[in-house]
Design a protein around this motif. Sequence first.
Motif, PDB file in Angstrom:
ATOM      1  N   THR A  66     -60.487 -60.295 -13.498  1.00  0.00           N
ATOM      2  CA  THR A  66     -60.073 -58.889 -13.560  1.00  0.00           C
ATOM      3  C   THR A  66     -59.115 -58.698 -14.736  1.00  0.00           C
ATOM      4  O   THR A  66     -58.473 -59.647 -15.202  1.00  0.00           O
ATOM      5  N   TYR A  90     -56.602 -55.115 -16.368  1.00  0.00           N
ATOM      6  CA  TYR A  90     -56.270 -53.708 -16.118  1.00  0.00           C
ATOM      7  C   TYR A  90     -55.635 -53.034 -17.322  1.00  0.00           C
ATOM      8  O   TYR A  90     -55.304 -51.857 -17.261  1.00  0.00           O
ATOM      9  N   LEU A 123     -63.700 -57.452 -14.945  1.00  0.00           N
ATOM     10  CA  LEU A 123     -63.765 -56.434 -13.898  1.00  0.00           C
ATOM     11  C   LEU A 123     -62.456 -55.659 -13.877  1.00  0.00           C
ATOM     12  O   LEU A 123     -61.386 -56.245 -13.713  1.00  0.00           O
ATOM     13  N   GLY A 132     -60.812 -54.101 -11.599  1.00  0.00           N
ATOM     14  CA  GLY A 132     -60.908 -54.037 -10.141  1.00  0.00           C
ATOM     15  C   GLY A 132     -59.955 -53.003  -9.571  1.00  0.00           C
ATOM     16  O   GLY A 132     -58.903 -52.708 -10.164  1.00  0.00           O
ATOM     17  N   ASP A 133     -60.324 -52.504  -8.379  1.00  0.00           N
ATOM     18  CA  ASP A 133     -59.367 -51.606  -7.719  1.00  0.00           C
ATOM     19  C   ASP A 133     -58.211 -52.408  -7.131  1.00  0.00           C
ATOM     20  O   ASP A 133     -57.283 -51.842  -6.546  1.00  0.00           O
ATOM     21  N   SER A 134     -58.236 -53.752  -7.330  1.00  0.00           N
ATOM     22  CA  SER A 134     -57.054 -54.577  -7.035  1.00  0.00           C
ATOM     23  C   SER A 134     -55.896 -54.142  -7.930  1.00  0.00           C
ATOM     24  O   SER A 134     -54.746 -54.530  -7.693  1.00  0.00           O
ATOM     25  N   ASP A 166     -64.557 -50.831 -10.900  1.00  0.00           N
ATOM     26  CA  ASP A 166     -64.692 -50.478  -9.483  1.00  0.00           C
ATOM     27  C   ASP A 166     -64.643 -48.975  -9.290  1.00  0.00           C
ATOM     28  O   ASP A 166     -63.730 -48.305  -9.800  1.00  0.00           O
ATOM     29  N   LYS A 192     -68.916 -50.942 -10.058  1.00  0.00           N
ATOM     30  CA  LYS A 192     -69.084 -51.794  -8.867  1.00  0.00           C
ATOM     31  C   LYS A 192     -68.781 -50.946  -7.627  1.00  0.00           C
ATOM     32  O   LYS A 192     -67.875 -50.115  -7.649  1.00  0.00           O
ATOM     33  N   HIS A 234     -71.046 -55.266  -3.908  1.00  0.00           N
ATOM     34  CA  HIS A 234     -69.917 -56.063  -3.395  1.00  0.00           C
ATOM     35  C   HIS A 234     -70.057 -56.098  -1.873  1.00  0.00           C
ATOM     36  O   HIS A 234     -69.977 -55.067  -1.218  1.00  0.00           O
ATOM     37  N   GLU A 266     -67.570 -61.735  -1.276  1.00  0.00           N
ATOM     38  CA  GLU A 266     -66.156 -62.096  -1.094  1.00  0.00           C
ATOM     39  C   GLU A 266     -65.918 -62.704   0.280  1.00  0.00           C
ATOM     40  O   GLU A 266     -66.298 -62.150   1.313  1.00  0.00           O
ATOM     41  N   ILE A 316     -66.187 -64.971  -4.684  1.00  0.00           N
ATOM     42  CA  ILE A 316     -64.713 -65.095  -4.608  1.00  0.00           C
ATOM     43  C   ILE A 316     -64.462 -65.557  -3.174  1.00  0.00           C
ATOM     44  O   ILE A 316     -64.663 -64.807  -2.220  1.00  0.00           O
ATOM     45  N   VAL A 369     -65.296 -65.083  -9.619  1.00  0.00           N
ATOM     46  CA  VAL A 369     -64.330 -64.080 -10.062  1.00  0.00           C
ATOM     47  C   VAL A 369     -63.007 -64.331  -9.339  1.00  0.00           C
ATOM     48  O   VAL A 369     -62.994 -64.754  -8.186  1.00  0.00           O
ATOM     49  N   VAL A 416     -58.763 -62.614  -9.238  1.00  0.00           N
ATOM     50  CA  VAL A 416     -57.841 -61.583  -9.718  1.00  0.00           C
ATOM     51  C   VAL A 416     -56.902 -62.259 -10.721  1.00  0.00           C
ATOM     52  O   VAL A 416     -56.267 -63.274 -10.419  1.00  0.00           O
TER      53      VAL A 416
HETATM   54  O1  KIV Z   1     -60.813 -55.325  -7.070  1.00  0.00           O
HETATM   55  C1  KIV Z   1     -61.055 -56.520  -7.334  1.00  0.00           C
HETATM   56  O2  KIV Z   1     -60.284 -57.204  -8.009  1.00  0.00           O
HETATM   57  C2  KIV Z   1     -62.285 -57.092  -6.800  1.00  0.00           C
HETATM   58  C3  KIV Z   1     -62.468 -58.568  -6.937  1.00  0.00           C
HETATM   59  C4  KIV Z   1     -61.611 -59.265  -5.956  1.00  0.00           C
HETATM   60  C5  KIV Z   1     -63.876 -58.960  -6.810  1.00  0.00           C
HETATM   61  O3  KIV Z   1     -63.096 -56.392  -6.285  1.00  0.00           O
END
Ligand code: KIV
Length: 270
Positions: free
Chosen positions: A29, A31, A48, A50-52, A90, A120, A144, A189, A210, A219, A221
């Motif tokens: 990931t 950002y 990615l 990610g929405d993380s 995401d 995603k 996912h 996941e 993951i 993958v 984070v």
């Molecule tokens: O949001 C994210 O980081 C994810 C990964 C954990 C696959 O979806």
Amino acid sequence: MSVHKEVRKITTHVLLEMKRNKKKIAMLTAYDYSMAKILDSTGIDVILVGDSASNVMAGYESTLPITLDMMIYHAASVVRGVNRALVVVDLPFGTYQSNSKLALSSAIRIMKETGAAAVKIEGGEEVKDSVKRILSAGIPVMGHLGLMPQSIHKFGTYVVRAKEEEEASKLISDAHLLEDLGCFAIVLEKIPASLASQIASEIKIPIIGIGAGSVDGQVLVLHDMLGITQEFSPRFLRRYASLDKIIGDAVVKYIEDVKNCDFPDKTEQY
Ligand code: KIV
């Protein structure tokens, strides 16, 4: 004369080819622009957004609060730092589940306003119409399944998913459904490794794991694997650095230098 080195961009087709040639896919990931630039220079295949980001960038307890506008801000920053990797974004909670028209307009905003290459989505059968509609507009979709953090209030915990027969067989049929609809890859996941490898052998699109054992790719984070965050330590997480300590030590040294009038010295001023 300048020599231009051709960069072979990673596309969804390259990922399919990698699976066919049994080459593993590395995904992380990111950002923001600076981190994305570093990642891209290493040869990472997929980045990615990610929405993380909701957890590691914004400090929320779950991925639910992050908005489409926030995801677009992060994704556009990442895309500006990337030349080679495939950038996947995401779709955040609430922007695709309720109806497929909303899903398509959310995905179109991501594609138009960020320059990313794919979106995603979490879920299988329940989000089938949204996946179909987004794909019909020519937008690549990564699925996912397994532990889906946007459904944490339904699951109640972040424990391993699909250990029971019923959930495992739904997961298998969802994976086939996503492949049949035209998704180009699926993240699995936190599910048993044997189940993930069965799915990876049954379907032709890449399975990125993951906490799902060794499949077609992995993958993590970024902030977890770099040790910027320390509070999250599931078994599947391998930490490759302890950046929290490196950053902390550097900042402590800076404070010391400022307080002791050691910084700036004569060479560091005009
Ligand atoms: O949001 C994210 O980081 C994810 C990964 C954990 C696959 O979806």
